[in-house]
Design an enzyme around this catalytic site. Structure first.
Site, PDB file in Angstrom:
ATOM      1  N   GLU A   1       0.837  -1.207   0.000  1.00  0.00           N
ATOM      2  CA  GLU A   1       0.000   0.000   0.000  1.00  0.00           C
ATOM      3  C   GLU A   1       0.867   1.250   0.000  1.00  0.00           C
ATOM      4  O   GLU A   1       0.628   2.201  -0.753  1.00  0.00           O
ATOM      5  CB  GLU A   1      -0.918   0.014   1.227  1.00  0.00           C
ATOM      6  CG  GLU A   1      -1.761   1.289   1.331  1.00  0.00           C
ATOM      7  CD  GLU A   1      -2.527   1.388   2.627  1.00  0.00           C
ATOM      8  OE1 GLU A   1      -2.669   2.506   3.150  1.00  0.00           O
ATOM      9  OE2 GLU A   1      -2.990   0.334   3.138  1.00  0.00           O
TER      10      GLU A   1
ATOM     11  N   SER B   1      -8.379  -8.473   6.791  1.00  0.00           N
ATOM     12  CA  SER B   1      -8.249  -9.399   5.666  1.00  0.00           C
ATOM     13  C   SER B   1      -8.662 -10.816   6.033  1.00  0.00           C
ATOM     14  O   SER B   1      -8.399 -11.753   5.281  1.00  0.00           O
ATOM     15  CB  SER B   1      -6.797  -9.406   5.162  1.00  0.00           C
ATOM     16  OG  SER B   1      -6.397  -8.117   4.767  1.00  0.00           O
TER      17      SER B   1
END
Length: 689
Positions: A126, A268
């Site tokens: 990210e 996640s």
């Protein structure tokens, strides 16, 4: 009996949930596909998708032909998008909207010259994707010590050019400490707290739950940044904190003698894995969940969220820098529109699109009954309507108007009806290899040359070039109907050559010969005009058969001989600069473009053997205009006429008649032209006035 409490925020966040659903849809519709990198940081989910035909690849080279490509939830580097576009590979962008928002902030402020400070793990995908949007200086820090090291590099006086952003899963407690340092040193820094709301709530709940528990179970992949941060938060409060990836790793010894057990999971972590862990815990202990609820009911209640795709009407209630809050008709939940979901065009503030009190039609993206919120999108409603309009325009071959918002590898992006349209470089301009950056921010007219939709994937390609061609054809026809010698036009200089300048008159080009650019002698057209200049010209000659147009540029009123005639009659005394010497006299510049001859007999009131005895190039002398021949473009000057007569005038040569003198025409850079014969008569003490 142990009391087991499951965090309400455990499991998928919105961005992860969205990415996984996209992958499932691709698997169902396309019977296979691929993701650039793991779709999320969870090996179990990656393996499950691979079993359904959606495999993870590490590079673009591994993508097969006609394979649907999904950009993972963490996003990718800008260079990846550029390469995909350059290769013509279609892709579905599953980047989390909150991450994409950070990309936009960094790109905007970096282009403005700000130094970017990013709180996050530099090795995380990210963060790498965010940093790829920087065009200038940037620094990353993961804690206070690293930030202090950066502050020693960036002086406090830079406080007006600092922009701070944060990785969506950054530790909120650490961020608060770091922001105190930044706000103290860089008082005017632009600070964007871009930690995801879900992350903040998840971390806050983990902190509270771990403080009240004898044992904490954190479920998630060990490669997941947000899961590791949850583990750290819990570990600081509860020594007996365990991180497990699946139910297989749950050891009964972990729960021994624990009267209060807390359970949380990373963003996640699939619901399936959480349930498997809870089921195993149920087998290990005879405890109750919050004393009354069973695992399955709690899980369903706490994790319930769904996408509806329902259109609703709402009224804008308030606006913040990052979100717009809406009162949705017939709904009790708080509705909010992320800044990313307001418009397809890049915007810096919500006020550019809506204002308080506006009635807007919106699409429900996600309902969260636990938090009592509805995530909404205006952009998607506009896009659905816009696509219908584009389809009609494509079928009827209409000309559309849109704004160029981005220059990408291989072309430009035009936003029309809130939909992004790709214009290939070959269709963006009439000229090959033109600078596409010049189009950025411009309103352009274009046609759609390809439009298709397959599931979520849309292929929309346009052409500016085809419209320009038609417009130029119409302009050419109109030009030839009215063109005539002497007519004045305003045009744009398109190209320069050694012999002239080509001017666009509006679909038709004409040439200004180098001799028509200036009354002075020039060596190259660039001495007078440059490419892109707007010029006023007139037609000198036109050939409708060959379509050749000769243009005039220099103006009559600038003709130096006309100026001389009007302002410098015979008898005028001028200051002239000596520009050349010959055996019979000196040439001196009167005005730009005209030199006059000071004959050797007119240099002095005494006998002169050669002009160089009295004058040198560069001297500025007072002289009198004693004769002008406009037909032959000759001027005679005299210094002697301004001097007192010498006692022995007989020694002075008689000046040559004006018609025998040699005078330079309006070409000061040229070598003086020598007459074939110059006769010098004996002086008779008279001047040729």
């Amino acid at each position: 009996m142990s009391k087991i409490t499951v965090a309400k925020t455990a499991g998928f966040c919105f961005g992860v949930d969205r990415a996984v659903k996209i992958a499932y849809q691709v698997a169902a519709e396309q019977k296979g596909g691929c993701t650039l990198g793991p779709i999320i940081h969870n090996k179990e989910m990656v393996a499950e998708l691979a079993a359904k035909g959606v495999r993870a690849v590490d590079s673009i080279d591994e993508i097969g032909e006609n394979t649907p490509v999904i950009i993972r939830s963490h996003g990718v580097k800008r260079s990846v998008y550029d390469e995909l576009n350059a290769r013509g590979i279609e892709y579905i962008d599953a980047t989390c909207p909150f991450v994409a928002k950070i990309h936009g902030i960094v790109r905007e402020y970096s282009e403005k010259g700000y130094i970017i400070l990013l709180a996050g793990d530099v090795d995380h995908p990210e963060v790498q994707g965010i940093l790829s949007n920087c065009v200038g200086a940037y620094y990353t820090f993961n804690n206070e010590d690293e930030l202090i090291g950066i502050t020693k590099i960036i002086p406090p006086e830079k406080n007006n050019s600092i922009c701070v952003v944060v990785q969506t899963t950054f530790n909120e407690k650490t961020l608060k400490k770091c922001l105190k340092i930044i706000e103290k040193l860089y008082t005017n820094a632009k600070i964007f707290d871009t930690i995801c709301n879900a992350t903040s709530k998840r971390q806050a709940e983990a902190h509270t739950l771990s403080s009240q528990s004898d044992c904490m179970i954190v479920i998630g992949d060990r490669s997941s940044s947000n899961t590791n941060k949850l583990y750290t938060i819990c570990k600081n409060n509860c020594e007996r904190t365990w991180l497990i990836q699946t139910a297989d790793e749950l050891d009964p010894a972990m729960l021994t003698d624990a009267s209060a057990v807390g359970v949380t999971a990373g963003a996640s972590t699939p619901d399936r894995i959480i349930k498997e862990v809870l089921d195993k815990m149920s087998d290990i202990t005879t405890s109750s969940v919050n004393e009354t609820e069973n695992f399955e009911e709690l899980l369903e209640e706490n994790l319930r969220s769904f996408n509806t795709n329902e259109r609703v009407m709402g009224t804008v209630a308030s606006i913040t820098p990052n979100e717009v809050y809406v009162e949705v008709d017939g709904r009790k939940q708080t509705g909010f529109i992320p800044l990313d979901e307001l418009s397809a065009a890049p915007i810096s503030s919500a006020e550019e699109v809506v204002k308080v009190g506006d009635r807007v039609e919106l699409l429900i993206m996600k309902t969260n009954d636990v938090e009592g919120t509805i995530m909404l999108s205006k952009r998607r409603v506009d896009a659905q309507k816009g696509f219908e309009e584009l389809q009609k325009a494509y079928d009827e071959k209409e000309i559309l108007t849109g704004k160029v918002t981005e220059v990408v590898s291989g072309g430009v992006i035009v936003v029309c009806n809130d939909i992004r349209v790709f214009i290939p470089a070959s269709q963006a301009t009439l000229e090959r290899d033109a600078d596409l950056e010049a189009l950025k921010g411009q309103e352009v007219r274009f046609r759609l040359i390809e439009l298709s939709q397959r599931g979520r994937r849309r292929k929309i390609i346009g052409s500016i070039k085809s419209v320009l061609r038609d417009e130029n054809a119409a302009k050419r026809a109109a030009f030839w109907e009215s063109a005539e010698v002497g007519k004045v036009y305003t045009g744009t200089v398109r190209t320069l050559t050694s012999y002239g300048a080509f001017v666009d008159l509006g679909g038709v080009s004409g040439m200004i010969h180098i001799s028509e650019l200036s009354w002075l002698r020039i060596k190259h057209p660039s001495e007078v005009v440059n490419v892109g200049d707007t010029v006023e010209v007139y037609i000198k000659d036109i050939n409708p058969e060959t379509k050749k147009i000769s243009l005039g540029y220099k103006k009559t009123e600038d003709n130096p001989w006309l100026i001389l005639e009007q302002q410098y009659p015979v008898g005028t005394i001028v200051q002239a600069k000596v520009v050349g010497l010959t055996p019979f006299g000196a040439f001196a510049n009167i005005i730009p473009g005209i030199d006059g001859l000071i004959h050797i007999s007119q240099i002095s009131n005494k006998r002169v053997e050669k002009p160089s005895d009295e004058l040198k190039v560069g001297d500025v002398v007072d002289a009198k205009i004693i004769a002008i021949d406009f037909e032959k473009k000759r001027v005679s000057l005299s210094i002697r006429a301004l001097l007192p007569e010498a006692q022995s005038a007989a020694a002075v040569e008689k000046p040559a008649a004006v018609e025998d003198e040699v005078v330079a025409v309006a070409e000061p850079d040229a070598a003086p032209v020598i007459s074939e014969s110059v006769e010098v008569e004996a002086a008779d003490d008279t001047t040729a006035e």
